[in-house]
Design an enzyme around this catalytic site. Structure first.
Site, mmCIF file in Angstrom:
data_model
loop_
_atom_site.group_PDB
_atom_site.id
_atom_site.type_symbol
_atom_site.label_atom_id
_atom_site.label_comp_id
_atom_site.label_asym_id
_atom_site.label_seq_id
_atom_site.Cartn_x
_atom_site.Cartn_y
_atom_site.Cartn_z
ATOM 1 N N THR A 108 0.722 -1.273 0.000
ATOM 2 C CA THR A 108 0.000 0.000 0.000
ATOM 3 C C THR A 108 0.738 1.302 0.000
ATOM 4 O O THR A 108 1.814 1.470 0.574
ATOM 5 C CB THR A 108 -0.962 0.054 1.218
ATOM 6 O OG1 THR A 108 -1.783 -1.074 1.160
ATOM 7 C CG2 THR A 108 -1.832 1.261 1.195
ATOM 8 N N ASP B 70 -3.837 3.346 -3.316
ATOM 9 C CA ASP B 70 -3.615 2.522 -4.502
ATOM 10 C C ASP B 70 -4.583 1.337 -4.394
ATOM 11 O O ASP B 70 -5.435 1.308 -3.503
ATOM 12 C CB ASP B 70 -2.159 2.061 -4.578
ATOM 13 C CG ASP B 70 -1.863 0.970 -3.569
ATOM 14 O OD1 ASP B 70 -1.414 -0.120 -3.954
ATOM 15 O OD2 ASP B 70 -2.109 1.217 -2.360
ATOM 16 N N ARG C 65 -3.604 -2.282 -4.868
ATOM 17 C CA ARG C 65 -2.983 -3.618 -4.950
ATOM 18 C C ARG C 65 -3.013 -4.291 -3.588
ATOM 19 O O ARG C 65 -2.653 -3.688 -2.574
ATOM 20 C CB ARG C 65 -1.529 -3.476 -5.414
ATOM 21 C CG ARG C 65 -0.726 -4.778 -5.338
ATOM 22 C CD ARG C 65 0.700 -4.585 -5.781
ATOM 23 N NE ARG C 65 0.795 -4.460 -7.235
ATOM 24 C CZ ARG C 65 1.948 -4.361 -7.894
ATOM 25 N NH1 ARG C 65 3.082 -4.357 -7.227
ATOM 26 N NH2 ARG C 65 1.956 -4.247 -9.195
ATOM 27 N N LYS D 50 -9.378 0.209 -0.853
ATOM 28 C CA LYS D 50 -8.732 0.459 0.435
ATOM 29 C C LYS D 50 -9.312 1.659 1.161
ATOM 30 O O LYS D 50 -8.903 1.932 2.294
ATOM 31 C CB LYS D 50 -7.233 0.683 0.230
ATOM 32 C CG LYS D 50 -6.578 -0.514 -0.405
ATOM 33 C CD LYS D 50 -5.085 -0.379 -0.457
ATOM 34 C CE LYS D 50 -4.513 -1.457 -1.354
ATOM 35 N NZ LYS D 50 -3.080 -1.385 -1.487
ATOM 36 N N GLY E 145 -1.710 -2.519 5.852
ATOM 37 C CA GLY E 145 -1.366 -3.572 6.798
ATOM 38 C C GLY E 145 -2.083 -4.850 6.426
ATOM 39 O O GLY E 145 -2.286 -5.141 5.255
ATOM 40 N N SER F 5 3.693 0.880 2.767
ATOM 41 C CA SER F 5 5.061 0.668 2.287
ATOM 42 C C SER F 5 5.466 1.750 1.296
ATOM 43 O O SER F 5 6.651 2.034 1.120
ATOM 44 C CB SER F 5 5.187 -0.715 1.651
ATOM 45 O OG SER F 5 4.232 -0.846 0.624
ATOM 46 N N ASP G 272 7.077 1.817 -5.417
ATOM 47 C CA ASP G 272 7.024 0.836 -4.347
ATOM 48 C C ASP G 272 6.511 -0.495 -4.875
ATOM 49 O O ASP G 272 5.526 -0.539 -5.601
ATOM 50 C CB ASP G 272 6.107 1.350 -3.227
ATOM 51 C CG ASP G 272 5.909 0.316 -2.149
ATOM 52 O OD1 ASP G 272 4.756 0.137 -1.707
ATOM 53 O OD2 ASP G 272 6.899 -0.322 -1.755
ATOM 54 N N SER H 228 2.841 -1.559 -3.801
ATOM 55 C CA SER H 228 1.689 -0.779 -4.263
ATOM 56 C C SER H 228 1.614 -0.886 -5.764
ATOM 57 O O SER H 228 2.629 -1.031 -6.449
ATOM 58 C CB SER H 228 1.832 0.697 -3.890
ATOM 59 O OG SER H 228 2.230 0.840 -2.560
#
Lengths: 304, 207
Positions: free
Chosen positions: A39, A62, A64, A78, A92, A174, A211, A214
């Site tokens: 994320t 995002d 994913r 999310k 998380g 992340s 990242d 994500s």
């Protein structure tokens, strides 16, 4: 677990499998990895002051969800609903963020009904932090909480161990460093609505492309005192290209040994006779199949 | 999760869904049974697969049968695929700190209602603690999940007719489990359409 008769489910978590799972963890290669939202999630406060626009909160995420190194969901949501004017982005452990936001959303609705006022963002924050602290970080929910209430726009972060921060712009997950880099260079107070959305989208894109945890699309939610706008898949910078070949197989390619067809269309043929119920020659009786599934054979049958 | 082996895949077609599983039950390297079906019906148009630890397959199957029967009694109607998915998810999350080692896959055709006269076919999957994913194309789980992802991503296309969907889902499953030591030993495919459910046992590699 002691076998009990038909009972209502207990409140809260059930730890009865814990000991057995520890044993399995040692014997096998460890317990399976839960889906995590690697994320990038962000929030920003905009409006008010010189901008001439209503003050509000803009949240971004995002889409994913990963299970270890594999992408489990390419387009998950999310940005969770808490109340009509409050939203919560979750990073998380995915199941934890989903269930904790559902739980607090229900409690907020009950709270608002009992208080006779719309719930405040600080109320949501307090409920979340007290719940998460109670579980000492084992409920892995890292949240960006934003909304507008009578006191104005509010933006908080809530960490899994129960700590909170109140800030004008926040990033979590992340991809938070990638997104924060964008914020630190471009954030200014009293942005206009469109500027805020563009900034949030840029920050999320920065997380998506830099990242590994994500990816996929950008979701945005804009909350002001006039209402909440959910811009699901606001940007889709990672659309899959069309396949150049067709991979359909010729029918009959796969060899099968047995086939059974369960027809769901019930057919009944009734011929009227004289003499009710007697078995008479030439009368065809077609049985009506009752449920042969999980409910029919051993358990309950409907109107059997 | 790597004790008994087994994999399940579900795919969406044109007004139909397919759900398929292998038939292997093992004790790590030793194969024990080649008739261990992991896909079960809830009602006429709703099936679910439970790959993972075999003891939890039985426990969860019975627990869900109880919960669905209670639902049927209280609501006086059949459970829809979406609601059933949430039922399974809550059941798994109850055991958040001592989970079942199962990653369920649900596949079904919702019945048309007034609000939704042409519902789309439904598949979903979740992790061991109940995080739901509702993909629009295919759902995979089990020891061959990584391989299934790869093959399905290559072979699936939208709007496959039931017979074509059967070929695609069968080839996906067979080729993916052939690359996995813990899955295989036979396969069963269910194709669910509006007016019938076709169940076929495939001829698979038995090594």
């Amino acid at each position: 677990m002691v076998a009990k008769a038909v009972e209502a489910p207990n409140v809260g978590f059930d730890f009865s499998n814990y000991a057995r799972n520890q044993f399995f963890g040692e014997r096998l290669q460890g317990i399976p990895k839960a889906t995590s939202t690697g994320t990038t999630i962000v929030g920003v406060i905009f409006g008010g002051g010189d901008s001439g626009e209503e003050p509000g909160v803009c949240l971004g995420a995002d889409t994913r969800a990963t299970g270890g190194p594999i992408v489990a969901d390419k387009n998950c949501e999310k940005i969770h609903y808490l109340t009509p004017q409050i939203r919560c982005c979750g990073a998380g452990t995915a199941a934890d963020t989903e269930f904790v936001t559902n739980l607090i959303s229900s409690n907020l609705e009950l709270h608002a009904l009992s208080q006779g006022r719309p719930a405040r963002v600080v109320t949501a924050m307090t409920m979340l932090k007290q719940y998460l602290f109670r579980y000492q970080g084992h409920v892995g929910a890292h949240l960006v909480l934003g909304g507008v209430d009578v006191t104005g726009p509010q933006l908080f972060t809530v960490h899994a161990h129960g700590s909170t921060d109140k800030l004008p712009y926040v990033t979590m997950g992340s991809g938070s460093l990638a997104a924060m880099a964008v914020f630190e260079s471009s954030f200014k107070e009293n942005m206009k609505r469109d500027e805020a959305i563009a900034l949030v989208a840029r920050a999320i894109r920065s997380g998506i492309f830099n990242d590994l945890g994500s990816g996929s699309n950008v979701d945005v939610a804009v909350i002001t005192k006039n209402g909440t706008e959910n811009l699901r898949n606001y940007e889709m910078p990672n659309e899959r290209g069309t396949k150049s070949r067709n991979y359909k197989f010729r029918r009959g390619t796969t060899a099968w040994t047995k086939e059974s067809i369960r027809s769901l269309i019930v057919s009944e043929e009734i011929k009227s006779t004289s003499g009710a119920g007697k078995d008479q020659g030439g009368v065809e009786v077609v049985a009506v199949p009752t449920g042969a599934g999980a409910g029919g054979e051993e358990g309950m049958e409907i109107d059997s | 999760m790597e004790l008994n082996g087994g994999s399940v895949v579900a795919m969406i077609g044109k007004d139909c869904v397919a759900i398929a599983s292998d038939l292997r039950l093992g004790n790590q390297a030793v194969g024990v049974a080649s008739n261990f079906d992991k896909v079960f019906p809830v009602n006429d148009k709703l099936y679910y697969g439970l790959p993972g630890l075999a003891t939890d397959v039985y426990t969860l199957k019975e627990h869900l049968r109880f919960r669905v029967n209670m639902y049927r009694m209280k609501e006086e109607r059949e459970i829809t695929p979406k609601t059933f998915t949430h039922l399974v998810s809550s059941t798994l999350y109850e055991k958040r700190f001592g989970p079942f080692f199962i990653e369920p896959v649900v596949a079904g055709l919702p019945t048309p209602t007034e609000l939704d006269p042409h519902p789309k076919p439904f598949i979903s999957t979740m992790d061991t603690i109940g995080c739901i994913t509702t993909p629009k194309d295919f759902a995979v789980a089990g020891t061959a999940a990584d391989k299934l992802y790869g093959v399905a991503e290559g072979l699936w296309e939208p709007d496959l007719e039931p017979e074509d969907l059967f070929e695609t889902v069968s080839q996906t499953l067979l080729n993916a489990v052939d690359r996995d030591a813990l899955s295989g030993w036979g396969a069963v495919v269910h194709i669910i359409t509006q007016d019938k459910v076709i169940t076929r046992t495939l001829r698979a590699r038995m090594d």
